[in-house]
Scaffold this motif. Structure first.
Motif, short mmCIF file in Angstrom:
data_model
loop_
_atom_site.label_atom_id
_atom_site.label_comp_id
_atom_site.label_asym_id
_atom_site.label_seq_id
_atom_site.Cartn_x
_atom_site.Cartn_y
_atom_site.Cartn_z
N ASP A 6 -0.20 3.56 20.30
CA ASP A 6 -0.63 2.39 21.16
C ASP A 6 -1.46 1.62 20.56
O ASP A 6 -2.17 1.09 21.27
N ASN A 7 -2.16 2.26 19.13
CA ASN A 7 -3.14 1.38 18.90
C ASN A 7 -2.73 0.60 17.60
O ASN A 7 -2.27 0.61 16.71
N PRO A 8 -2.70 -1.37 18.27
CA PRO A 8 -2.42 -2.45 17.54
C PRO A 8 -3.39 -2.65 15.64
O PRO A 8 -2.49 -2.75 15.05
N SER A 9 -4.17 -1.84 16.00
CA SER A 9 -5.16 -2.03 14.95
C SER A 9 -4.35 -0.32 13.61
O SER A 9 -4.74 -1.48 12.04
N LEU A 10 -4.21 -0.12 14.69
CA LEU A 10 -3.43 1.60 13.29
C LEU A 10 -1.68 0.80 13.02
O LEU A 10 -1.81 0.88 11.76
N ASP A 11 -1.30 0.00 13.50
CA ASP A 11 -0.24 -0.60 13.39
C ASP A 11 -0.52 -1.93 11.85
O ASP A 11 0.63 -1.63 11.32
N VAL A 12 -1.67 -2.29 12.78
CA VAL A 12 -1.45 -3.85 11.37
C VAL A 12 -2.15 -2.98 10.78
O VAL A 12 -1.85 -3.18 8.68
N MET A 13 -3.36 -1.49 10.27
CA MET A 13 -3.71 -1.59 9.35
C MET A 13 -2.36 -0.55 8.11
O MET A 13 -1.72 -0.35 6.91
N ILE A 14 -1.54 0.61 9.05
CA ILE A 14 0.12 0.99 8.36
C ILE A 14 1.20 -0.65 8.18
O ILE A 14 1.64 0.06 6.98
N THR A 15 1.40 -1.36 8.47
CA THR A 15 1.95 -2.30 7.75
C THR A 15 1.58 -3.29 6.99
O THR A 15 2.36 -3.15 5.68
N ALA A 16 0.21 -3.23 6.68
CA ALA A 16 -0.54 -3.52 5.44
C ALA A 16 -0.37 -2.79 4.14
O ALA A 16 -0.22 -3.15 3.50
N ILE A 17 0.09 -1.53 4.75
CA ILE A 17 -0.07 -0.70 3.08
C ILE A 17 1.12 -0.67 3.02
O ILE A 17 1.28 -0.20 1.53
N VAL A 18 2.13 0.06 3.65
CA VAL A 18 3.80 0.05 3.52
C VAL A 18 4.03 -1.41 2.47
O VAL A 18 4.82 -1.66 2.08
N ASN A 19 3.33 -2.98 3.62
CA ASN A 19 4.18 -4.49 2.45
C ASN A 19 2.91 -3.75 0.85
O ASN A 19 4.45 -4.18 0.01
N LYS A 20 2.30 -3.69 0.91
CA LYS A 20 2.04 -4.12 -0.77
C LYS A 20 1.84 -2.36 -1.48
O LYS A 20 2.79 -2.97 -2.22
N GLU A 21 2.87 -1.05 -0.67
CA GLU A 21 4.08 -0.34 -1.61
C GLU A 21 4.66 -0.86 -1.83
O GLU A 21 4.86 -0.44 -3.25
N MET A 22 5.60 -1.76 -0.63
CA MET A 22 6.81 -2.58 -1.44
C MET A 22 6.72 -3.11 -2.37
O MET A 22 7.30 -3.16 -3.23
N GLU A 23 6.01 -3.95 -1.86
CA GLU A 23 5.72 -5.11 -2.94
C GLU A 23 5.05 -4.76 -3.82
O GLU A 23 5.62 -5.29 -5.79
N GLU A 24 4.82 -3.37 -4.75
CA GLU A 24 4.32 -2.90 -6.41
C GLU A 24 5.98 -2.39 -6.40
O GLU A 24 6.58 -2.15 -7.90
N TYR A 25 6.85 -1.83 -5.29
CA TYR A 25 8.19 -1.00 -6.46
C TYR A 25 9.06 -2.09 -6.61
O TYR A 25 9.19 -2.39 -7.35
N LYS A 26 8.37 -3.55 -5.77
CA LYS A 26 10.13 -4.17 -6.42
C LYS A 26 9.19 -5.26 -7.40
O LYS A 26 9.89 -5.65 -9.02
N SER A 27 8.04 -5.09 -7.89
CA SER A 27 7.20 -5.48 -9.36
C SER A 27 7.41 -4.58 -10.22
O SER A 27 8.07 -4.66 -11.13
N LYS A 28 7.71 -3.56 -9.70
CA LYS A 28 8.05 -2.05 -10.92
C LYS A 28 9.99 -2.05 -11.61
O LYS A 28 10.26 -2.50 -12.36
N ILE A 29 10.58 -2.66 -10.17
CA ILE A 29 11.93 -3.29 -10.09
C ILE A 29 12.21 -4.20 -11.20
O ILE A 29 13.17 -3.97 -12.06
N LEU A 30 11.22 -5.07 -10.64
CA LEU A 30 11.53 -6.48 -11.95
C LEU A 30 11.02 -6.38 -13.55
O LEU A 30 11.75 -6.71 -14.02
N ASN A 31 10.68 -5.13 -13.37
CA ASN A 31 10.12 -5.10 -14.70
C ASN A 31 10.91 -3.96 -15.59
O ASN A 31 11.17 -4.28 -16.69
#
Length: 65
Positions: A6-31
């Motif tokens: 129920d902690n919105p701050s935790l949700d925002v933090m997890i979302t930011a971490i997941v988005n960062k990881e997905m962006e890194e994987y996307k970059s690896k795939i494109l490379n």
């Protein structure tokens, strides 16, 4: 565990971490795609190589994070 869900701050933090990881994987795939098509032994015609490379990159870039 319920109090953390129920902690919105935790949700925002997890979302930011997941988005960062997905962006890194996307970059690896494109490379990896670039490396594949820049390989002189890639068995593709010049016209097909460019077309397929663009289609693959467009597909990956359509992924929304």
């Amino acid at each position: 565990m319920g109090k953390y869900m129920d902690n919105p701050s935790l949700d925002v933090m997890i979302t930011a971490i997941v988005n960062k990881e997905m962006e890194e994987y996307k970059s690896k795939i494109l490379n990896a795609i670039d490396n594949h098509f820049n390989n002189p032994y890639c068995a593709a015609t010049d016209i097909g190589k460019v077309m397929y490379k663009k289609e693959i990159k467009d597909l990956i870039n359509r992924i929304e994070i």
